[in-house]
Design an enzyme around this catalytic site. Sequence first.
Site, PDB file in Angstrom:
ATOM      1  N   ASP A  39      -5.210   5.590   7.680  1.00 16.15           N
ATOM      2  CA  ASP A  39      -5.220   6.199   6.341  1.00 16.15           C
ATOM      3  C   ASP A  39      -5.015   7.695   6.479  1.00 16.15           C
ATOM      4  O   ASP A  39      -5.159   8.251   7.576  1.00 16.15           O
ATOM      5  CB  ASP A  39      -6.567   5.891   5.633  1.00 16.15           C
ATOM      6  CG  ASP A  39      -6.459   5.883   4.108  1.00 16.15           C
ATOM      7  OD1 ASP A  39      -6.162   6.946   3.541  1.00 16.15           O
ATOM      8  OD2 ASP A  39      -6.668   4.816   3.493  1.00 16.15           O
ATOM      9  N   TYR A 161       6.939   2.284 -10.184  1.00 13.64           N
ATOM     10  CA  TYR A 161       5.957   1.554  -9.361  1.00 13.64           C
ATOM     11  C   TYR A 161       6.354   0.078  -9.274  1.00 13.64           C
ATOM     12  O   TYR A 161       6.373  -0.510  -8.189  1.00 13.64           O
ATOM     13  CB  TYR A 161       4.568   1.700  -9.985  1.00 13.64           C
ATOM     14  CG  TYR A 161       3.479   0.893  -9.306  1.00 13.64           C
ATOM     15  CD1 TYR A 161       2.914   1.314  -8.109  1.00 13.64           C
ATOM     16  CD2 TYR A 161       3.012  -0.293  -9.877  1.00 13.64           C
ATOM     17  CE1 TYR A 161       1.918   0.578  -7.488  1.00 13.64           C
ATOM     18  CE2 TYR A 161       2.010  -1.034  -9.266  1.00 13.64           C
ATOM     19  CZ  TYR A 161       1.470  -0.596  -8.071  1.00 13.64           C
ATOM     20  OH  TYR A 161       0.485  -1.334  -7.462  1.00 13.64           O
ATOM     21  N   LYS A 165       7.413  -2.198  -5.967  1.00 18.42           N
ATOM     22  CA  LYS A 165       6.730  -3.434  -5.567  1.00 18.42           C
ATOM     23  C   LYS A 165       7.713  -4.608  -5.519  1.00 18.42           C
ATOM     24  O   LYS A 165       7.532  -5.543  -4.726  1.00 18.42           O
ATOM     25  CB  LYS A 165       5.548  -3.712  -6.503  1.00 18.42           C
ATOM     26  CG  LYS A 165       4.432  -2.675  -6.368  1.00 18.42           C
ATOM     27  CD  LYS A 165       3.890  -2.588  -4.940  1.00 18.42           C
ATOM     28  CE  LYS A 165       2.679  -1.689  -4.800  1.00 18.42           C
ATOM     29  NZ  LYS A 165       2.102  -1.681  -3.445  1.00 18.42           N
TER      30      LYS A 165
HETATM   31  N1  NAD Z   1      -5.799  -1.664  -7.934  1.00 17.88           N
HETATM   32  C1  NAD Z   1      -4.935  -2.443  -8.508  1.00 17.88           C
HETATM   33  O1  NAD Z   1      -5.070  -2.799  -9.680  1.00 17.88           O
HETATM   34  C2  NAD Z   1      -3.743  -2.971  -7.745  1.00 17.88           C
HETATM   35  C3  NAD Z   1      -3.022  -4.040  -8.270  1.00 17.88           C
HETATM   36  C4  NAD Z   1      -1.919  -4.542  -7.595  1.00 17.88           C
HETATM   37  C5  NAD Z   1      -1.560  -3.973  -6.387  1.00 17.88           C
HETATM   38  N2  NAD Z   1      -2.267  -2.928  -5.882  1.00 17.88           N
HETATM   39  C6  NAD Z   1      -1.825  -2.376  -4.593  1.00 17.88           C
HETATM   40  O2  NAD Z   1      -2.886  -2.510  -3.666  1.00 17.88           O
HETATM   41  C7  NAD Z   1      -2.820  -1.454  -2.700  1.00 17.88           C
HETATM   42  C8  NAD Z   1      -4.164  -0.754  -2.630  1.00 17.88           C
HETATM   43  O3  NAD Z   1      -4.475  -0.241  -3.911  1.00 17.88           O
HETATM   44  P1  NAD Z   1      -5.928   0.296  -4.326  1.00 17.88           P
HETATM   45  O4  NAD Z   1      -6.148  -0.101  -5.724  1.00 17.88           O
HETATM   46  O5  NAD Z   1      -6.932  -0.052  -3.287  1.00 17.88           O
HETATM   47  O6  NAD Z   1      -5.632   1.886  -4.322  1.00 17.88           O
HETATM   48  P2  NAD Z   1      -6.559   3.115  -3.926  1.00 17.88           P
HETATM   49  O7  NAD Z   1      -5.856   4.311  -4.478  1.00 17.88           O
HETATM   50  O8  NAD Z   1      -7.968   2.883  -4.308  1.00 17.88           O
HETATM   51  O9  NAD Z   1      -6.467   3.142  -2.337  1.00 17.88           O
HETATM   52  C9  NAD Z   1      -5.256   3.379  -1.693  1.00 17.88           C
HETATM   53  C10 NAD Z   1      -5.492   3.792  -0.258  1.00 17.88           C
HETATM   54  O10 NAD Z   1      -4.203   4.082   0.318  1.00 17.88           O
HETATM   55  C11 NAD Z   1      -4.289   5.333   0.991  1.00 17.88           C
HETATM   56  N3  NAD Z   1      -2.976   5.979   1.047  1.00 17.88           N
HETATM   57  C12 NAD Z   1      -2.274   6.531   0.035  1.00 17.88           C
HETATM   58  N4  NAD Z   1      -1.146   7.095   0.496  1.00 17.88           N
HETATM   59  C13 NAD Z   1      -1.125   6.871   1.837  1.00 17.88           C
HETATM   60  C14 NAD Z   1      -0.229   7.196   2.883  1.00 17.88           C
HETATM   61  N5  NAD Z   1       0.883   7.916   2.651  1.00 17.88           N
HETATM   62  N6  NAD Z   1      -0.501   6.795   4.139  1.00 17.88           N
HETATM   63  C15 NAD Z   1      -1.636   6.100   4.398  1.00 17.88           C
HETATM   64  N7  NAD Z   1      -2.542   5.769   3.459  1.00 17.88           N
HETATM   65  C16 NAD Z   1      -2.287   6.156   2.200  1.00 17.88           C
HETATM   66  C17 NAD Z   1      -5.298   6.130   0.167  1.00 17.88           C
HETATM   67  O11 NAD Z   1      -5.798   7.235   0.904  1.00 17.88           O
HETATM   68  C18 NAD Z   1      -6.334   5.062  -0.145  1.00 17.88           C
HETATM   69  O12 NAD Z   1      -7.273   4.931   0.880  1.00 17.88           O
HETATM   70  C19 NAD Z   1      -1.671  -0.564  -3.155  1.00 17.88           C
HETATM   71  O13 NAD Z   1      -0.504  -0.893  -2.455  1.00 17.88           O
HETATM   72  C20 NAD Z   1      -1.524  -0.902  -4.616  1.00 17.88           C
HETATM   73  O14 NAD Z   1      -0.219  -0.625  -5.092  1.00 17.88           O
HETATM   74  C21 NAD Z   1      -3.346  -2.409  -6.535  1.00 17.88           C
END
Ligand code: NAD
Length: 267
Positions: A39, A161, A165
């Site tokens: 991360d 976004y 995806k």
């Molecule tokens: N939360 C939702 O509703 C949801 C729904 C569908 C998909 N997602 C996907 O799930 C994944 C995780 O989402 P989340 O909700 O836990 O988000 P979040 O923002 O809570 O966590 C994301 C994590 O990714 C890290 N990150 C961001 N940019 C980075 C980089 N360049 N290199 C390394 N790490 C990096 C951040 O520091 C953080 O720890 C994402 O790919 C998101 O698109 C989330």
Amino acid sequence: MSEKRLTGRKALVTGGARGIGAAIAQALADAGASVMIGDILADLGKETAAGIARSGVKAGFVALDVTDDGQWEKAVSATVETLGGFDILINNAGIEITSLVVDLKAEDIRRMLDVNVLGVALGMKHAFRAMRPGGAAGAGGAVVNVASVAATIAFPAISVYSGTKSAVDRMTRVGAMEAGKLGYGVRVNCLYPGLAPTEMGMKLASDIVAVGLAPDVNAAVGSVVEQTPLARLAEVGDIADAAVFLCSNEARFITGAGLPVDGGMGM
Ligand SMILES: NC(=O)c1ccc[n+]([C@@H]2O[C@H](COP(=O)([O-])OP(=O)(O)OC[C@H]3O[C@@H](n4cnc5c(N)ncnc54)[C@H](O)[C@@H]3O)[C@@H](O)[C@H]2O)c1
């Protein structure tokens, strides 16, 4: 100790410091795998890794910006060195910058493409190199890319976004095709999670209000729940359990698949 589903497996989870990534890292550990968290958030990442280590598996943190090819190389080496191998990659790191199409900013589009598309592509590249026969780990494995229900529906204010995806979804198929045909011994699948109340999920709900698509956060969340047959938001554990399944031997003949974990929202 009794054998668990992922005993002996060695995983790297990108974006594992918090949210869905942290939940997947913990679930992999609960299933017996040792885990590296990669991360950009070092303090939180180390804290999360220390918490996972308390459940009795080897766990560590490595600084990884998924948009940087050189950092991927170092993160994979660190994983192989620390855990003694590498056979699971969870390409979870991602960002979402909400905007109506009419207000899109070029720099925001580039940033989302960088993290969500380039980041996942580089992850597959380095995982394949390390896991295929003759690679630094060389024992095959499983890659799980975290896409989104946004790849399967049209939700307003997240056009780019959603596009990133959909790209993850397509790259998953081609990656799975190459890894299968070229004998890498690596399965590649993706997940389409529904809205989960992480930092990203809750920021999206408030952004939806800010762009004028809902009167308040409760209404924004309520409208998602209403569009979901199972009538609730996703919990991070729902997504983590699906990731464990895709990495496990129970999924041994599954590759190039996209698994919705969205309560039916995208059906
Ligand atoms: N939360 C939702 O509703 C949801 C729904 C569908 C998909 N997602 C996907 O799930 C994944 C995780 O989402 P989340 O909700 O836990 O988000 P979040 O923002 O809570 O966590 C994301 C994590 O990714 C890290 N990150 C961001 N940019 C980075 C980089 N360049 N290199 C390394 N790490 C990096 C951040 O520091 C953080 O720890 C994402 O790919 C998101 O698109 C989330």
